[in-house]
Design a protein around this motif. Structure first.
Motif, PDB file in Angstrom:
ATOM      1  N   VAL A   1      -6.250   1.702  10.759  1.00 40.88           N
ATOM      2  CA  VAL A   1      -6.951   0.601  10.107  1.00 40.88           C
ATOM      3  C   VAL A   1      -6.955  -0.586  11.062  1.00 40.88           C
ATOM      4  CG1 VAL A   1      -6.990  -0.908   8.098  1.00 40.88           C
ATOM      5  CG2 VAL A   1      -6.007   1.382   7.912  1.00 40.88           C
TER       6      VAL A   1
ATOM      7  N   GLU B   1      -7.094   5.272   2.392  1.00 42.61           N
ATOM      8  CA  GLU B   1      -8.416   4.958   1.837  1.00 42.61           C
ATOM      9  C   GLU B   1      -9.091   3.789   2.519  1.00 42.61           C
ATOM     10  OE1 GLU B   1      -7.755   4.540  -2.359  1.00 42.61           O
ATOM     11  OE2 GLU B   1      -7.273   6.691  -2.498  1.00 42.61           O
ATOM     12  N   LEU B   2      -8.341   3.016   3.296  1.00 44.37           N
ATOM     13  CA  LEU B   2      -8.949   1.863   3.972  1.00 44.37           C
ATOM     14  C   LEU B   2      -9.853   2.358   5.104  1.00 44.37           C
ATOM     15  CD1 LEU B   2      -5.969  -0.660   4.176  1.00 44.37           C
ATOM     16  CD2 LEU B   2      -7.715  -0.415   2.415  1.00 44.37           C
TER      17      LEU B   2
ATOM     18  N   GLU C   1      -9.508  -5.800   9.360  1.00 40.96           N
ATOM     19  CA  GLU C   1      -9.649  -5.376   7.967  1.00 40.96           C
ATOM     20  C   GLU C   1      -8.476  -5.898   7.124  1.00 40.96           C
ATOM     21  OE1 GLU C   1     -12.144  -3.476   6.676  1.00 40.96           O
ATOM     22  OE2 GLU C   1     -11.191  -3.615   4.684  1.00 40.96           O
ATOM     23  N   ILE C   2      -7.274  -5.747   7.677  1.00 38.52           N
ATOM     24  CA  ILE C   2      -6.064  -6.208   6.982  1.00 38.52           C
ATOM     25  C   ILE C   2      -6.124  -7.732   6.804  1.00 38.52           C
ATOM     26  CG2 ILE C   2      -3.548  -6.405   7.181  1.00 38.52           C
ATOM     27  CD1 ILE C   2      -4.374  -3.540   6.741  1.00 38.52           C
TER      28      ILE C   2
ATOM     29  N   LEU D   1       0.826  -1.202   0.000  1.00 39.58           N
ATOM     30  CA  LEU D   1       0.000   0.000   0.000  1.00 39.58           C
ATOM     31  C   LEU D   1       0.860   1.251   0.000  1.00 39.58           C
ATOM     32  CD1 LEU D   1      -2.260  -1.153   2.955  1.00 39.58           C
ATOM     33  CD2 LEU D   1      -3.061  -0.945   0.595  1.00 39.58           C
TER      34      LEU D   1
ATOM     35  N   GLU E   1      -3.173   4.951  -0.442  1.00 39.99           N
ATOM     36  CA  GLU E   1      -3.987   3.725  -0.424  1.00 39.99           C
ATOM     37  C   GLU E   1      -4.302   3.303   1.006  1.00 39.99           C
ATOM     38  OE1 GLU E   1      -2.378   1.847  -4.660  1.00 39.99           O
ATOM     39  OE2 GLU E   1      -1.396   1.306  -2.781  1.00 39.99           O
TER      40      GLU E   1
ATOM     41  N   ARG F   1      -8.333  -8.774   4.068  1.00 39.59           N
ATOM     42  CA  ARG F   1      -7.810  -8.483   2.734  1.00 39.59           C
ATOM     43  C   ARG F   1      -6.726  -9.461   2.301  1.00 39.59           C
ATOM     44  NH1 ARG F   1      -9.097  -2.895   0.577  1.00 39.59           N
ATOM     45  NH2 ARG F   1     -10.815  -2.427   1.979  1.00 39.59           N
TER      46      ARG F   1
END
Ligand SMILES: Nc1nc2c(c(=O)[nH]1)N[C@H]1C(S)=C(S)[C@@H](COP(=O)(O)O)O[C@H]1N2
Ligand SMILES: [Mo]
Length: 498
Positions: free
Chosen positions: A284, A254-255, A288-289, A247, A251, A292
């Protein structure tokens, strides 16, 4: 010594342009920090606190001055060996730069320049200052005057060059990089805001519940504050994952972000110490990570890498996936993360000491196993698993002060992140333990304030404090050292009432 000074100034200037951390004194200092045995490091930090780094640099400068002075003794008569010896001192910097983790060949340039500058300076100085030295007869008054002027010229010239290099380098290094300020105002809005801190969580007059950025404790192995530019910065998340991710700063922003108020503590915090602070963090969430990248079965740690030197950190995967607010942080108290606290991004895991969870100047997170990778402090014998220990502190009155008897209120904080504080007790002059009144609970990942009204006889007293966490565990009396997993024991002060 003047030649060495010129060398250091020139090296510092060139490093400021290329990479500030490669300045000769700094590479030597950083390597010494990494190589120092843990007990030595612990002693220095305990004894000198935040002066540890200036002290180290000062020590290296004194040793360097001694070596250069020794070389100076034979410089008049054996100019070539002396010149090589001064240049040789610069080569120490070259070697130290090369053994730094993640070293690049270019990192040696400042020390090479320093070696060359030192050699040239020595040649010139010997010629200028030493011009009259081989005279056989007693010098005339005129000659003596000329000698003196040459000496002043040498000292003045070398001093000026060294000062210009050093101060110029310092100015450039301070200016460098994207720095934290540049991204200010760009912070995204969180999808989940931090719960408001209840008014009753702050005891009036006590330690501020939210720590100002300037007052937030700072602990790291970096000799200077890394100033990372967001241009070209990326965060890579890879290892045992299905979909590795790289990222850019944009970027990352934006998460989806969450905002949480969390108390952080350092394992090196002594009983009663100040390495504990609270801030409102924006970042973040790890969930979430994880979603992904798809963490593969078998991984048991997140191994994070820092941009500054070779700092690495092992965080148990369990703490990142058990639902607590572990995050990759970009904002602190409504601002972009300051340089000193890890700009552009850092990790944060409530309930774990900083050295196993809070990597600053984050560059890469590799999902892997403890069997595969061991971290910077693990290699130095510190604990692998390091949950925050339950602790409490008396902040008012300050130890050894006198307070009026009719307003004898004691106050302080207690913390046991991710377990929560259930009770705080005070003991005066070794008497029975008595309940302190707890401020409103702001959440289990946060410290809790307490107060206690003393209404005993006037005179000098001792006060001790102990906390009980929400699992029922009472803070043990037995003091332990901070190494290897944190200090235990009760904080105690002496105060007087009148
Ligand atoms: N890159 C890097 N990150 C680091 C460290 C470090 O030395 N280098 N120290 C850790 C330790 S021991 C602690 S307690 C916290 C301190 O964070 P702070 O300086 O923002 O308070 O950062 C952690 N992250
Ligand atoms: Mo720490």
């Amino acid at each position: 010594m003047l030649a060495a000074l010129v060398a250091i100034g020139a090296g510092h200037l060139v490093a400021a342009i290329l990479a500030p951390a490669t300045s000769p004194l700094l590479v030597v200092g950083s390597t010494m920090i990494d190589l120092a045995p843990t007990p030595a490091k612990e002693f220095v930090v305990r004894t000198f606190g935040n002066y540890d780094k200036p002290l180290l640099i000062g020590l290296i400068a004194v040793v360097l001055a001694g070596l250069a002075g020794g070389i100076g003794q034979f410089a008049w008569h054996r100019r070539t060996p002396a010149t090589l010896a001064i240049a040789g001192l610069g080569l120490i910097g070259v070697v130290m730069a090369l053994v730094r983790p993640g070293a690049a060949p270019l990192d040696t340039i400042p020390s090479i320049v320093a070696a060359a500058a030192g050699a040239v300076a020595l040649q010139l100085l010997v010629r200028v200052i030493g011009a009259g030295r081989d005279r056989v007869e007693t010098p005339t008054t005129a000659e003596r005057g000329r000698d003196r002027r040459r000496l002043m010229l040498g000292i003045g010239g070398a001093g000026a060059v060294a000062l210009l290099g050093g101060a110029g380098g310092e100015a450039i290094a301070r200016q460098r990089g994207g720095g934290a300020g540049t991204a200010a105002g760009r912070l995204p809005r969180p999808i989940s805001t931090a719960a408001a801190i209840p008014a009753g969580a702050q005891v009036p007059g006590a330690t501020p519940f939210i720590t100002e950025i300037a007052d937030f404790y700072r602990v790291d192995i970096s000799l200077t504050t890394p100033k990372i530019s967001i241009d070209g910065w990326t965060l890579t998340i890879d290892g045992m994952v299905d979909r590795p991710l790289t990222l850019t700063y944009d970027e990352l922003l934006e998460l989806p972000m969450i905002e949480r108020t969390i108390t952080m503590t350092c394992v090196s915090n002594e009983v009663g110490g100040g390495y504990v602070s609270t801030a409102r963090w924006l970042g973040v969430p790890f969930s979430e990570i994880a979603e992904r990248v798809g963490i593969q079965p078998g991984a048991d740690q997140a191994y994070s890498y820092s941009l500054d030197s070779g700092y690495t950190c092992s965080t148990p995967l369990a703490a990142l996936t058990d639902g607590r607010d572990a995050m990759i942080v970009v904002g602190m108290n409504g601002e972009t993360l300051p340089d000193k606290n890890g700009f552009p991004a850092r990790m944060l895991v409530p309930g774990l000491f900083g050295f196993v969870s809070a990597t600053k100047w984050l560059r890469r997170i590799e999902f892997t196993t403890y069997a595969e990778r061991s971290a910077y402090w693990t290699d130095r014998e510190w604990a692998t698993d390091a949950p925050v220990l339950t602790q409490s502190r008396i902040d008012v009155p300050k130890s050894l002060t006198t307070i009026p008897r009719d307003r004898a209120v004691l106050g302080g904080i207690a913390w046991a992140q991710h377990r929560g504080i259930a009770r705080v007790e005070l003991r005066i002059d070794g008497g029975p333990w008595q309940e302190a009144s707890l401020a409103t609970d702001a959440g289990i990942d946060l410290w809790r304030q307490w107060s206690y009204v003393y209404d005993g006889p006037p005179g000098q007293h001792t006060a001790e404090v102990r906390a009980t966490d929400a699992t029922g565990e009472v803070q043990p009396e037995q003091r332990t050292k901070v190494f290897p997993d944190g200090a235990r024991g009760w904080h105690q002060i002496v105060f007087s009432t009148e």
